[in-house]
Design an enzyme around this catalytic site. Structure first.
Site, short mmCIF file in Angstrom:
data_model
loop_
_atom_site.label_atom_id
_atom_site.label_comp_id
_atom_site.label_asym_id
_atom_site.label_seq_id
_atom_site.Cartn_x
_atom_site.Cartn_y
_atom_site.Cartn_z
N ARG A 221 0.84 -1.18 0.00
CA ARG A 221 0.00 0.00 0.00
C ARG A 221 0.89 1.25 0.00
O ARG A 221 1.90 1.29 0.70
CB ARG A 221 -0.90 0.01 1.25
CG ARG A 221 -2.06 -0.98 1.15
CD ARG A 221 -3.07 -0.52 0.11
NE ARG A 221 -4.24 -1.37 -0.01
CZ ARG A 221 -4.41 -2.32 -0.94
NH1 ARG A 221 -3.46 -2.57 -1.81
NH2 ARG A 221 -5.53 -2.99 -1.00
N HIS A 274 -0.12 -0.42 -9.99
CA HIS A 274 -0.86 -1.34 -9.10
C HIS A 274 -1.22 -2.63 -9.85
O HIS A 274 -2.39 -3.02 -9.91
CB HIS A 274 -2.12 -0.67 -8.55
CG HIS A 274 -2.60 -1.28 -7.25
ND1 HIS A 274 -2.91 -0.54 -6.15
CD2 HIS A 274 -2.79 -2.57 -6.89
CE1 HIS A 274 -3.30 -1.34 -5.17
NE2 HIS A 274 -3.22 -2.59 -5.59
#
Ligand code: GLV
Length: 310
Positions: A221, A274
């Protein structure tokens, strides 16, 4: 049971879940207005979805990280939440991390720069057995990554807040354990969930505790990393300055990474959108169908602890 799906590829989820749960009724959010669902299977649902669905009995998060869901102000606090637990993402993320570790261990970053300058120079090789990798986060994905790296021949140090024991991995825990791991990690891999306790965990002090010329891989993250401290530790320019050598980053506090982010242009950063561990839908659909069936039957299942954040 009536199941509402909210996801980018909702039609695909519906198809895969319907074949596993033939007696369930399905709807895709936004496609029907009067469907009152028992269960929600969702990735990043908007607050308005919860307002329109007052009778939910359970939620399945269609991803590993529950940060977006738990930060939703309209999330009902009194129903169980189940999340995906390594439905094949572990293997994909392990490949991403192996690529990154090899990139730095075999000096591909340096050779790329040399190519730009038409330079032919071989660097002394640091063997795998001397290239310690630190893995922060030993959940289902972190464990998979740590094991894969250990199988590849790297000494692997893993860290989690509470003690864990994993064969072939040197496990550390707590604040002291984190300092010990940081002091050893030639490459640091961050696979912690985004929680109040992990936000900014890779700050100036953590980066300063790494060995000289360490590298960082973040497929976890974006919030784990203090971006200002990261840029400081990298220093400017394409030449290494003995501190942080480079980083491979897949996750950012704001995604897509804003066009004006200084991270895009840094010559020793590798940015990916991502993509380290997309959810493999078939494996995940097995888990989702199992969770929905168990919730419906009132069976005990592994649920998310909203206080812990995972
Ligand atoms: C993706 O980032 C996930 O949490 O599954």
């Amino acid at each position: 049971m009536r199941i509402l799906i909210h996801a980018d590829d909702a039609a695909l989820w519906k198809d895969r879940l319907a074949s596993r749960l033939p007696s369930a009724e399905f709807a895709i959010s936004g496609e029907t207005s009067d469907f009152q669902a028992d269960y929600l299977a969702a990735w990043k649902p908007p607050a308005s979805l919860f307002e329109a669905q007052p009778a939910l009995k359970g939620i399945v998060n269609l991803g590993a990280g529950v940060d977006a869901l738990l930060n939703n102000p309209a999330l009902p606090r009194d129903i169980p939440i189940v999340k995906l637990r390594d439905a094949g993402m572990g293997e994909l993320i392990a490949d991403y991390v192996r690529y990154g570790v090899l990139h730095f261990q075999r000096d591909f970053d340096r050779y790329r720069r040399q190519q730009h300058h038409t330079t032919w120079r071989e660097h002394a090789l640091t063997p795998k057995r001397e290239w310690a990798v630190g893995v922060l986060g030993l959940g289902s994905i972190g464990r998979h990554v740590a094991r894969q790296l250990a199988n590849d021949g790297y000494p692997v140090h893993g860290w989690s807040r509470s003690p864990k024991a994993l064969k072939g991995i040197t496990c550390h825990d707590g604040d002291d354990g984190l300092q010990t791991l940081l002091g050893k990690a030639h490459t640091l891999v961050t696979l912690l969930p985004d929680t109040p306790a992990t936000r900014g965990i890779i700050d100036r002090d953590a980066l300063a505790a790494l060995p000289d010329s360490a590298s960082l891989i973040n497929p976890g993250r974006g919030t784990l990393i203090d971006e200002t401290a990261l840029l400081e530790a990298l220093g400017t320019g394409e030449e290494e300055n003995g501190r942080l050598r480079g980083a491979l980053l897949d996750a950012f506090p704001t995604e897509p990474l804003p066009d004006d982010s200084p991270l895009w242009q840094h010559p020793r950063l590798w940015i990916t959108p991502h993509m380290a561990g997309p959810t493999p839908i078939d494996e995940a659909a097995d888990q989702v169908a199992k969770a929905l069936t168990a919730m419906q039957a009132g069976e005990a299942i592994d649920t998310v602890d909203p206080k812990a954040g995972y």
